[in-house]
Design a protein around this motif. Sequence first.
Motif, mmCIF file in Angstrom:
data_model
loop_
_atom_site.group_PDB
_atom_site.id
_atom_site.type_symbol
_atom_site.label_atom_id
_atom_site.label_comp_id
_atom_site.label_asym_id
_atom_site.label_seq_id
_atom_site.Cartn_x
_atom_site.Cartn_y
_atom_site.Cartn_z
ATOM 1 N N ASP A 167 0.807 -1.392 0.015
ATOM 2 C CA ASP A 167 0.129 0.081 0.007
ATOM 3 C C ASP A 167 0.843 1.348 -0.007
ATOM 4 O O ASP A 167 1.913 1.483 0.717
ATOM 5 C CB ASP A 167 -0.835 0.025 1.237
ATOM 6 N N MET A 168 0.814 2.112 -1.041
ATOM 7 C CA MET A 168 1.546 3.168 -1.244
ATOM 8 C C MET A 168 0.789 4.471 -1.110
ATOM 9 O O MET A 168 -0.339 4.806 -1.532
ATOM 10 C CB MET A 168 2.099 3.375 -2.618
ATOM 11 N N GLU A 169 1.611 5.509 -0.773
ATOM 12 C CA GLU A 169 1.078 6.792 -0.465
ATOM 13 C C GLU A 169 1.994 7.700 -1.462
ATOM 14 O O GLU A 169 3.053 7.723 -1.110
ATOM 15 C CB GLU A 169 0.801 7.625 0.563
ATOM 16 N N PHE A 170 1.845 8.116 -2.724
ATOM 17 C CA PHE A 170 2.786 8.772 -3.479
ATOM 18 C C PHE A 170 2.391 10.354 -3.519
ATOM 19 O O PHE A 170 1.504 10.896 -3.631
ATOM 20 C CB PHE A 170 2.604 8.320 -5.290
ATOM 21 N N SER A 171 3.502 11.119 -3.255
ATOM 22 C CA SER A 171 3.389 12.441 -3.175
ATOM 23 C C SER A 171 4.248 13.100 -4.556
ATOM 24 O O SER A 171 4.734 14.279 -4.554
ATOM 25 C CB SER A 171 3.760 13.217 -1.904
ATOM 26 N N ASN A 172 4.612 12.139 -5.712
ATOM 27 C CA ASN A 172 5.640 12.427 -6.539
ATOM 28 C C ASN A 172 5.317 11.409 -7.521
ATOM 29 O O ASN A 172 5.455 10.262 -6.947
ATOM 30 C CB ASN A 172 6.924 12.559 -5.984
ATOM 31 N N LEU A 173 5.201 11.718 -8.884
ATOM 32 C CA LEU A 173 5.251 10.674 -9.774
ATOM 33 C C LEU A 173 6.585 10.380 -10.409
ATOM 34 O O LEU A 173 6.489 9.566 -11.210
ATOM 35 C CB LEU A 173 4.133 11.238 -10.967
ATOM 36 N N PHE A 174 7.658 11.135 -9.945
ATOM 37 C CA PHE A 174 9.026 10.370 -10.472
ATOM 38 C C PHE A 174 9.261 10.546 -11.764
ATOM 39 O O PHE A 174 9.896 9.486 -12.142
ATOM 40 C CB PHE A 174 9.385 9.437 -9.497
ATOM 41 N N GLY A 175 8.729 11.335 -12.433
ATOM 42 C CA GLY A 175 8.995 11.672 -13.979
ATOM 43 C C GLY A 175 8.126 10.536 -14.913
ATOM 44 O O GLY A 175 8.139 10.548 -16.004
ATOM 45 N N LYS A 176 7.245 9.866 -14.327
ATOM 46 C CA LYS A 176 6.261 9.029 -14.878
ATOM 47 C C LYS A 176 4.972 9.558 -15.060
ATOM 48 O O LYS A 176 4.488 10.531 -14.275
ATOM 49 C CB LYS A 176 5.998 7.618 -13.873
ATOM 50 N N THR A 177 4.192 8.999 -15.851
ATOM 51 C CA THR A 177 2.659 9.542 -16.186
ATOM 52 C C THR A 177 1.985 8.708 -14.703
ATOM 53 O O THR A 177 2.523 7.694 -14.502
ATOM 54 C CB THR A 177 2.249 9.389 -17.263
ATOM 55 N N ALA A 178 0.840 9.121 -14.533
ATOM 56 C CA ALA A 178 -0.021 8.405 -13.548
ATOM 57 C C ALA A 178 -0.344 6.977 -14.296
ATOM 58 O O ALA A 178 -0.275 6.131 -13.374
ATOM 59 C CB ALA A 178 -1.235 9.116 -13.382
ATOM 60 N N ALA A 179 -0.324 7.009 -15.490
ATOM 61 C CA ALA A 179 -0.801 5.618 -16.094
ATOM 62 C C ALA A 179 0.405 4.625 -16.006
ATOM 63 O O ALA A 179 0.142 3.507 -15.782
ATOM 64 C CB ALA A 179 -1.445 5.657 -17.379
ATOM 65 N N GLU A 180 1.638 5.457 -16.274
ATOM 66 C CA GLU A 180 2.792 4.465 -16.284
ATOM 67 C C GLU A 180 3.150 3.835 -14.767
ATOM 68 O O GLU A 180 3.307 2.789 -14.693
ATOM 69 C CB GLU A 180 4.232 5.399 -16.676
ATOM 70 N N LEU A 181 2.787 4.751 -13.738
ATOM 71 C CA LEU A 181 3.038 4.389 -12.360
ATOM 72 C C LEU A 181 2.063 3.282 -12.049
ATOM 73 O O LEU A 181 2.225 2.362 -11.462
ATOM 74 C CB LEU A 181 3.149 5.822 -11.526
ATOM 75 N N ARG A 182 0.711 3.417 -12.398
ATOM 76 C CA ARG A 182 -0.221 2.554 -12.098
ATOM 77 C C ARG A 182 0.099 1.151 -12.698
ATOM 78 O O ARG A 182 -0.020 0.099 -12.026
ATOM 79 C CB ARG A 182 -1.600 3.008 -12.701
#
Length: 281
Positions: free
Chosen positions: A57-72
Amino acid sequence: MKNTLFALLTLLTIGSAEAQKKVFPQTPGMVSYTYRNSFSKNVAATLDTIKALGITDMEFSNLFGKTAAELRKLLDERGMKCSSFGVGYPDLQNKLAEVGQNARTLGAQFVRVAWVPHKGPFTLDLAKTTVEDFNKFGKQLKDEYGLTFCYHNHGYEFEKYENGTLMDYIIQNTDPKYVSYELDILWTVFPGQDPAALLNKYPNRFKLMHLKDLRKGVVGNLSGGTPVENDVALGTGQINLPAVLKAAQKAGVEHYYIEDESPSIATQVPQSIAYLKGLTD
């Protein structure tokens, strides 16, 4: 046969009692900020590191250069999820639609902000503006995206006001239908407040929690800042974690995330996980 049955019932009773004694039966989540340096270099490998600790279970406060779709996609491939998405205050003011869409793409239920821009001490006028903004952000996120808005305290909001603090003012004047809270326990203890008392005072308002501990001997203030080395492994600092966790269970906290801002996460995070797992009443 009777003896066998009695022995089995005894074992089941003991097992049940042991389970009931656990102060924190859940598996904690993780704040991406804990692994910010690693994430900035390799998102996939960092997720693997976190997954290896048993955390999904993650809480992200940065996409770290990814799109939301890529991170998902990276999360889905590992059987992980993002339950909370942290953003900056200007993002909510200027591009709330993008925030809502990204949060939905990530699969998050919560959108969180952790800092209200201000210079000098936090004031009543700022608190009033904050309340107006939070009610507006929260309504839009709920009505248009089905998301719950949360504010993460950072210490400066505990300026004295009437019989309480400006944090009390903000909680009491925001609409519970649209505004919830994430309790950062370090940033509650650092300015001299009691996290368990706050949870007891406002049941069902705190949906998320940052699990942290503050180095023993550190004397806090209302600045909202302290050296990252003052983040220590859970159970080794000055916070009464059993009391906080018991209050949190009663108050309806839904997600607990380990946040360790220190440079010692390689040793401290496993230590924190072991502490939570072994905590019994």
